[in-house]
Write an enzyme that holds these catalytic residues in place. Structure first.
Site, short mmCIF file in Angstrom:
data_model
loop_
_atom_site.label_atom_id
_atom_site.label_comp_id
_atom_site.label_asym_id
_atom_site.label_seq_id
_atom_site.Cartn_x
_atom_site.Cartn_y
_atom_site.Cartn_z
N SER A 135 0.84 -1.20 0.00
CA SER A 135 0.00 0.00 0.00
C SER A 135 0.87 1.25 0.00
O SER A 135 1.97 1.25 0.57
CB SER A 135 -0.87 -0.02 1.26
OG SER A 135 -1.46 1.23 1.47
N TYR A 159 -1.43 -0.56 10.64
CA TYR A 159 -1.72 -1.19 9.34
C TYR A 159 -0.54 -0.97 8.38
O TYR A 159 -0.03 -1.91 7.76
CB TYR A 159 -3.01 -0.61 8.75
CG TYR A 159 -3.23 -0.97 7.31
CD1 TYR A 159 -3.51 -2.28 6.95
CD2 TYR A 159 -3.14 -0.01 6.30
CE1 TYR A 159 -3.71 -2.63 5.62
CE2 TYR A 159 -3.33 -0.34 4.98
CZ TYR A 159 -3.62 -1.65 4.63
OH TYR A 159 -3.79 -1.98 3.31
N LYS A 163 2.38 -3.65 6.51
CA LYS A 163 2.73 -3.74 5.08
C LYS A 163 4.24 -3.54 4.90
O LYS A 163 4.89 -4.24 4.12
CB LYS A 163 1.95 -2.70 4.28
CG LYS A 163 0.45 -2.93 4.24
CD LYS A 163 0.10 -4.18 3.46
CE LYS A 163 -1.39 -4.46 3.46
NZ LYS A 163 -1.71 -5.77 2.87
P1 NAD Z 1 -10.97 -7.11 1.33
O1 NAD Z 1 -11.16 -7.10 2.80
O2 NAD Z 1 -12.14 -6.89 0.45
O3 NAD Z 1 -10.29 -8.50 0.89
C1 NAD Z 1 -9.42 -9.22 1.75
C2 NAD Z 1 -9.87 -10.68 1.72
O4 NAD Z 1 -9.00 -11.43 2.58
C3 NAD Z 1 -11.29 -10.88 2.24
O5 NAD Z 1 -12.02 -11.68 1.33
C4 NAD Z 1 -11.11 -11.58 3.58
O6 NAD Z 1 -12.19 -12.46 3.87
C5 NAD Z 1 -9.80 -12.31 3.36
N1 NAD Z 1 -9.03 -12.58 4.60
C6 NAD Z 1 -8.78 -11.71 5.62
N2 NAD Z 1 -8.04 -12.33 6.56
C7 NAD Z 1 -7.80 -13.59 6.11
C8 NAD Z 1 -7.10 -14.70 6.64
N3 NAD Z 1 -6.50 -14.63 7.83
N4 NAD Z 1 -7.06 -15.85 5.92
C9 NAD Z 1 -7.71 -15.94 4.73
N5 NAD Z 1 -8.39 -14.91 4.18
C10 NAD Z 1 -8.44 -13.76 4.87
O7 NAD Z 1 -9.81 -6.07 0.99
P2 NAD Z 1 -9.33 -5.50 -0.41
O8 NAD Z 1 -9.71 -4.08 -0.47
O9 NAD Z 1 -9.69 -6.42 -1.50
O10 NAD Z 1 -7.75 -5.54 -0.16
C11 NAD Z 1 -6.95 -6.63 -0.56
C12 NAD Z 1 -5.52 -6.38 -0.09
O11 NAD Z 1 -5.07 -5.15 -0.62
C13 NAD Z 1 -5.37 -6.28 1.43
O12 NAD Z 1 -4.17 -6.91 1.80
C14 NAD Z 1 -5.28 -4.78 1.66
O13 NAD Z 1 -4.52 -4.48 2.81
C15 NAD Z 1 -4.56 -4.32 0.40
N6 NAD Z 1 -4.83 -2.92 0.07
C16 NAD Z 1 -6.13 -2.49 -0.10
C17 NAD Z 1 -6.39 -1.16 -0.40
C18 NAD Z 1 -7.81 -0.65 -0.55
O14 NAD Z 1 -8.00 0.57 -0.52
N7 NAD Z 1 -8.81 -1.50 -0.75
C19 NAD Z 1 -5.33 -0.25 -0.55
C20 NAD Z 1 -4.03 -0.72 -0.39
C21 NAD Z 1 -3.80 -2.05 -0.09
#
Ligand code: NAD
Ligand code: UDP
Length: 349
Positions: A135, A159, A163
């Protein structure tokens, strides 16, 4: 001549917002994704919709990345069936900044310890390729804009720390074996949805992020938007971010995998953004114009921990991965609105 078999990938967190959109691009690019998700924040309906959009039956394992025995079984069984996992796309994790301040151990446990468990299972199975969801939060307070990958890593909340820690682990992991390849994709602000209106972001409870909040006001689920700060030194006083269409982000993962498969090894951290900053008011006005909905708003004090503005220098992604964002802010608003208006309650409809 027989067709080459589709490379098998493990996609952790594939039932989430970014993961589900990426599955579509991976399948279209010829991969065979196996989804591992504990459904703490993902949706089985999203996976069904991926299946109907692609015509591809998904293999889905309900489980946790912290479950070492499960991971060993998954890697072992795919090998035994003659289609070993060749790489991992690792989305699974917790992602709410405020929650990470309130419950840091949960964040270190899932995001850091969970990734260590995953990497140990990969080592056991001799899987050497990982694409990781990092991120822009790793940069912390901007010293200059845009952020390049050379900007110091100085996250300001747990958070972001998780990362940055995982990035360091991956750097060290790659350094110990030349065949290992890790690409950390530093996402900026993903918004929007699949243009079909069938897949999108479905936050649980009150959205923390700006775009899903706006779409929920537009659909009548919330009365108005609170804009956190109108006294920043920006174009109109409101915060500026680099919003990127979730499908552009999804394509970035395919490009990262192609790059990893074409190199002999090593670590890379790459910004995925458009290179363009947009203020809260600019996003709001664009969304209103596209959706035809008036979005009432009130100015509130700044949100603690927010920075005034940030956007990406995306030139490394173009040079290294051959990737560039192609979708406009209007596309993001139109696709996000189509999703929200057709699915006012997310996947619960
Ligand atoms: P999201 O919460 O929609 O998806 C994450 C998925 O991981 C979910 O389906 C959840 O059920 C699953 N999960 C969580 N913990 C778990 C575990 N211990 N074991 C198995 N599955 C697990 O989030 P997203 O927005 O799709 O983000 C995906 C990744 O991208 C994350 O790592 C997040 O930190 C990173 N990210 C997201 C953003 C954003 O703005 N959405 C920005 C930067 C980075
Ligand atoms: N924001 C806002 N109201 C909201 C949510 C966010 O004014 O309800 C602002 C926030 O202050 C920031 C921008 O919108 O300037 C993007 O916030 P978001 O939480 O979506 O992303 P992040 O701050 O993590 O980049």
């Amino acid at each position: 001549m027989p067709l080459a078999p589709s490379p098998t990938l493990l996609v952790t967190g594939g039932a989430g917002y970014i993961g589900s959109h990426t599955l579509i691009e991976l399948i279209q690019a010829g991969y065979r994704p196996i989804v591992l998700d504990n459904f703490s924040n993902g949706s089985a309906h999203a996976l069904k919709r991926v299946e109907s959009l692609t015509g591809h039956a998904l293999e889905v394992i309900e489980g946790d990345i912290r479950d070492a025995a499960l991971l060993d079984t998954v890697f072992h069984q795919t090998k035994a069936h003659g289609a070993p996992i060749q790489g991992v796309v690792h989305f699974a994790g917790l992602k709410a900044v405020g929650e990470s301040v309130a419950a840091p151990l949960d964040y270190y446990q899932t995001n850091v310890a969970g990734t260590l468990t995953l990497l140990q299972a990969m080592d056991q199975a001799q899987v050497h390729t990982i694409v990781f969801s990092s991120s822009a939060t790793v940069y912390g307070i901007p010293r200059e804009q845009p952020y390049t990958e050379m900007h110091p890593i100085a996250p300001i909340n747990p958070y972001g720390q998780t990362k940055a820690m995982v990035e360091q682990v991956l750097r060290d992991w790659c350094a110990t074996l030349p065949a290992r390849r890790a690409i950390c994709l530093r996402y900026f602000n993903p918004i929007g949805a699949h243009p079909s209106g069938m897949l999108g972001e479905a936050p649980q409870g009150i959205p923390n992020n700006l775009f899903p909040f706006i779409t929920q006001v537009a659909v009548g689920k919330r009365s108005h938007l609170n804009i956190f700060g109108n006294d920043y030194p920006t174009v109109d006083g409101t915060g500026v971010r680099d919003y990127i269409h979730v499908l552009d982000l999804a394509v970035g993962h395919v490009k990262a995998l192609e790059h990893a498969r074409g190199t002999t090894g090593g670590f890379a951290a790459v910004n995925l953004g458009t290179g363009r900053g947009t203020s809260v008011l600019e996003l709001l006005n664009t969304f209103s114009a596209i959706s035809g909905r008036k979005i009432p708003y009130e100015f509130q004090p700044r949100r603690p921990g927010d920075i005034a503005e940030c956007w990406a220098d995306p030139s490394t992604a173009e040079a290294l991965l051959g990737w560039k964002a192609t979708r406009t802010l209007e596309d993001m608003c139109a696709d996000g609105w189509r999703w929200q208006s057709r699915n006012p309650n997310g996947y619960e409809d």
